[in-house]
Design a protein around this motif. Sequence first.
Motif, PDB file in Angstrom:
ATOM      1  N   LEU A 327       0.849  -1.199   0.000  1.00 14.11           N
ATOM      2  CA  LEU A 327       0.000   0.000   0.000  1.00 14.11           C
ATOM      3  C   LEU A 327       0.892   1.258   0.000  1.00 14.11           C
ATOM      4  N   LEU A 328       1.900   1.239   0.877  1.00 10.30           N
ATOM      5  CA  LEU A 328       2.776   2.418   0.967  1.00 10.30           C
ATOM      6  C   LEU A 328       3.605   2.591  -0.302  1.00 10.30           C
ATOM      7  N   LEU A 329       3.901   1.459  -0.942  1.00  9.77           N
ATOM      8  CA  LEU A 329       4.666   1.523  -2.196  1.00  9.77           C
ATOM      9  C   LEU A 329       3.882   2.290  -3.272  1.00  9.77           C
ATOM     10  N   ILE A 330       2.571   2.072  -3.293  1.00  4.98           N
ATOM     11  CA  ILE A 330       1.735   2.797  -4.270  1.00  4.98           C
ATOM     12  C   ILE A 330       1.824   4.303  -3.984  1.00  4.98           C
ATOM     13  N   LEU A 331       1.737   4.656  -2.694  1.00  7.80           N
ATOM     14  CA  LEU A 331       1.813   6.083  -2.342  1.00  7.80           C
ATOM     15  C   LEU A 331       3.185   6.635  -2.716  1.00  7.80           C
ATOM     16  N   GLU A 332       4.221   5.834  -2.486  1.00 10.69           N
ATOM     17  CA  GLU A 332       5.592   6.273  -2.810  1.00 10.69           C
ATOM     18  C   GLU A 332       5.730   6.535  -4.308  1.00 10.69           C
ATOM     19  N   GLU A 333       5.123   5.656  -5.108  1.00  8.04           N
ATOM     20  CA  GLU A 333       5.181   5.830  -6.575  1.00  8.04           C
ATOM     21  C   GLU A 333       4.620   7.183  -7.007  1.00  8.04           C
ATOM     22  N   PHE A 334       3.601   7.663  -6.251  1.00  8.17           N
ATOM     23  CA  PHE A 334       3.005   8.951  -6.585  1.00  8.17           C
ATOM     24  C   PHE A 334       3.693  10.116  -5.868  1.00  8.17           C
ATOM     25  N   GLY A 335       4.769   9.801  -5.182  1.00 14.32           N
ATOM     26  CA  GLY A 335       5.525  10.850  -4.478  1.00 14.32           C
ATOM     27  C   GLY A 335       4.753  11.436  -3.304  1.00 14.32           C
ATOM     28  N   LEU A 336       3.899  10.610  -2.667  1.00 16.19           N
ATOM     29  CA  LEU A 336       3.081  11.127  -1.561  1.00 16.19           C
ATOM     30  C   LEU A 336       3.707  10.790  -0.214  1.00 16.19           C
ATOM     31  N   SER A 337       3.767  11.767   0.684  1.00 13.37           N
ATOM     32  CA  SER A 337       4.255  11.447   2.026  1.00 13.37           C
ATOM     33  C   SER A 337       3.047  11.348   2.943  1.00 13.37           C
ATOM     34  N   TYR A 338       3.122  10.452   3.913  1.00 15.75           N
ATOM     35  CA  TYR A 338       1.972  10.274   4.810  1.00 15.75           C
ATOM     36  C   TYR A 338       2.335  10.744   6.209  1.00 15.75           C
ATOM     37  N   GLU A 339       1.307  10.978   7.011  1.00 16.01           N
ATOM     38  CA  GLU A 339       1.510  11.504   8.369  1.00 16.01           C
ATOM     39  C   GLU A 339       1.292  10.435   9.439  1.00 16.01           C
ATOM     40  N   HIS A 340       0.195   9.659   9.325  1.00 18.46           N
ATOM     41  CA  HIS A 340      -0.141   8.664  10.352  1.00 18.46           C
ATOM     42  C   HIS A 340      -0.794   7.467   9.683  1.00 18.46           C
ATOM     43  N   ILE A 341      -0.681   6.286  10.368  1.00 13.53           N
ATOM     44  CA  ILE A 341      -1.359   5.096   9.836  1.00 13.53           C
ATOM     45  C   ILE A 341      -2.049   4.334  10.959  1.00 13.53           C
ATOM     46  N   PRO A 342      -3.219   4.768  11.409  1.00 18.43           N
ATOM     47  CA  PRO A 342      -3.946   3.933  12.368  1.00 18.43           C
ATOM     48  C   PRO A 342      -4.495   2.693  11.651  1.00 18.43           C
ATOM     49  N   SER A 343      -4.514   1.542  12.359  1.00 18.38           N
ATOM     50  CA  SER A 343      -4.991   0.331  11.666  1.00 18.38           C
ATOM     51  C   SER A 343      -5.824  -0.558  12.577  1.00 18.38           C
ATOM     52  N   GLY A 344      -6.619  -1.443  11.939  1.00 19.37           N
ATOM     53  CA  GLY A 344      -7.426  -2.424  12.670  1.00 19.37           C
ATOM     54  C   GLY A 344      -7.109  -3.814  12.145  1.00 19.37           C
ATOM     55  N   ILE A 345      -8.015  -4.766  12.345  1.00 16.11           N
ATOM     56  CA  ILE A 345      -7.743  -6.150  11.904  1.00 16.11           C
ATOM     57  C   ILE A 345      -7.869  -6.247  10.381  1.00 16.11           C
ATOM     58  N   ASP A 346      -8.981  -5.732   9.889  1.00 14.40           N
ATOM     59  CA  ASP A 346      -9.255  -5.843   8.461  1.00 14.40           C
ATOM     60  C   ASP A 346      -9.162  -4.504   7.741  1.00 14.40           C
ATOM     61  N   ASP A 347      -8.681  -3.480   8.436  1.00 15.14           N
ATOM     62  CA  ASP A 347      -8.604  -2.185   7.748  1.00 15.14           C
ATOM     63  C   ASP A 347      -7.416  -1.354   8.207  1.00 15.14           C
ATOM     64  N   ILE A 348      -7.074  -0.442   7.355  1.00 11.80           N
ATOM     65  CA  ILE A 348      -5.938   0.443   7.622  1.00 11.80           C
ATOM     66  C   ILE A 348      -6.302   1.817   7.044  1.00 11.80           C
ATOM     67  N   THR A 349      -5.907   2.865   7.755  1.00  4.87           N
ATOM     68  CA  THR A 349      -6.190   4.226   7.266  1.00  4.87           C
ATOM     69  C   THR A 349      -4.863   4.971   7.153  1.00  4.87           C
ATOM     70  N   VAL A 350      -4.660   5.610   6.028  1.00  2.72           N
ATOM     71  CA  VAL A 350      -3.444   6.403   5.866  1.00  2.72           C
ATOM     72  C   VAL A 350      -3.866   7.871   5.840  1.00  2.72           C
ATOM     73  N   ILE A 351      -3.252   8.658   6.720  1.00  5.13           N
ATOM     74  CA  ILE A 351      -3.590  10.088   6.770  1.00  5.13           C
ATOM     75  C   ILE A 351      -2.500  10.890   6.050  1.00  5.13           C
ATOM     76  N   LEU A 352      -2.923  11.745   5.141  1.00  7.80           N
ATOM     77  CA  LEU A 352      -1.968  12.552   4.360  1.00  7.80           C
ATOM     78  C   LEU A 352      -2.406  14.016   4.357  1.00  7.80           C
ATOM     79  N   ARG A 353      -1.482  14.891   3.999  1.00 13.93           N
ATOM     80  CA  ARG A 353      -1.846  16.291   3.750  1.00 13.93           C
ATOM     81  C   ARG A 353      -2.551  16.303   2.396  1.00 13.93           C
ATOM     82  N   GLN A 354      -3.774  16.851   2.355  1.00 16.49           N
ATOM     83  CA  GLN A 354      -4.583  16.682   1.143  1.00 16.49           C
ATOM     84  C   GLN A 354      -4.141  17.559  -0.032  1.00 16.49           C
ATOM     85  N   ASN A 355      -3.288  18.560   0.237  1.00 20.04           N
ATOM     86  CA  ASN A 355      -2.846  19.386  -0.895  1.00 20.04           C
ATOM     87  C   ASN A 355      -1.943  18.610  -1.857  1.00 20.04           C
TER      88      ASN A 355
END
Length: 453
Positions: A327-355
């Motif tokens: 998942l992070l590799l896809i974000l890296e390909e787009f040159g996106l940096s992320y801030e936080h990654i809270p996660s659960g058993i079947d889900d994960i949320t990536v928080i980014l600066r939306q600009n």
Amino acid sequence: MKVVKFGGSSLASGEQVKKVYNIVTSDPDRKIVVVSAPGKRNSSDIKVTDLLISCADKYLKNEDASDIFGTIIDRYHSIAKELHLSNDIIQTITDDLLSLLNGDKSNPDSFIESVKASGEDNNAKLIAAFFKHQGLDAHYVSPKDAGLLVSNDPGNAQVLPESYERLYELRKKSGIIVFPGFFGYNETGEVVTFSRSGSDITGSILANGVKADIYENFTDVDAVYAVNPNIVDHPKEIRELTYREMRELSYGGFSVFHDEALIPAFRAGIPVNVKNTNNPEAPGTKIVNERENTNGPVVGIASDEGFCSIYVSKYLMNREIGFGRRLLLILEEFGLSYEHIPSGIDDITVILRQNQIDEKLEDYIVKRIIEDLQADEVKIVRNLALIMLVGEGMRQNVGTAARASKALAEANVNIEMINQGSSEVSMMFGVKEAVEKKAVQALYEEFFVRVMV
Ligand SMILES: Nc1ncnc2c1ncn2[C@@H]1O[C@H](COP(=O)(O)OP(=O)(O)O)[C@@H](O)[C@H]1O
Ligand SMILES: N[C@@H](CC(=O)OP(=O)(O)O)C(=O)O
């Protein structure tokens, strides 16, 4: 020896510069003075740095920039006039700016960098001229001559470690050093700026380099407050903070001190004192390694907006080796940096600066995650604000999250996400931007008004 930094608000007019002079001369230990470019004189004013960026932009597009150029020179001119300085300094500044604007534009980034940094560079020359005019033994020192070397990341420079040894030599200089904040030089000798508001970073680097006894950061408020004073009226002043708390609060949105400015001072164990140019007698806020009073769980509440979340859900995600990495590799390909990654058993949320993500890219990313990771659901939620509760006392206190959630529920604020993460000194809540103020006010009420901490 003390390093003192004055922000743009402390240098916005001749009257302010006189206060700076009084502060510097009232303590013989104040030897190194770091200055920003002239800032806002009132809320509708424009910072010189912003004027310079617009001016450089117009020159790059070959548009008429005479008005904006005039406004910039007028800012320096009115300060010099109030200080009864001769026109020589304005001529020096005008010549310098014109030569930069008419200079090489083959690399637009480095052209903008030089013009942008000239705000602090020329202001340092002006302040040094005023100090001399007052009879002080004061000198402008260029970051190039002092050896402030930085990485080649325009608008996001990082200091190179070899700078520190060179900067130590500044101790040997006689008199008062006036040093421009906000930029250094890369290894090929070009100007590179820190991120916006980065003069705080220069001050911290210099404090580390010369092994100062203290780094005093002068701004326009009496202290770092427990919450942004633009959200709550007359909030509680914080007397002492640890480096970790300040770092988290600055990151979380306390714009009073740059979040990258803690590390150099922290590494050299130099205390930081945030003080008010308009009320220098006030004790301000001290930032130290350890503080004694950690009674209450929360020392400050910061908030910032402009975030989005990418929610990804897939049944049995917890068993799938490499899911997070891909998942992070896809974000890296787009040159996106992320801030936080809270996660659960079947889900994960990536928080980014939306600009970083426009709507076209948003659709593309969602498609890629569904196709590459066979996710069951992918959802992007925009316009989120993150609220950080910060305090070393959280380690010893139980029930902080419960108190915060209850306060938010009572204020009718829906919590989009909670992340306690691995930091033991902070807790983060994601809410819709529209309710950010209400949420911060409710949390302030809970932790600072209802109880005495
Ligand atoms: N928690 C806080 N405590 C104090 N000031 C804050 C806080 N959060 C935001 N601010 C804002 O930070 C401003 C000072 O930062 P800044 O404008 O960058 O100053 P300078 O011009 O000195 O660099 C204050 O006027 C205030 O509006
Ligand atoms: N003048 C630069 C750097 C700086 O630190 O300014 P200020 O002290 O006004 O935040 C900027 O506006 O980003």
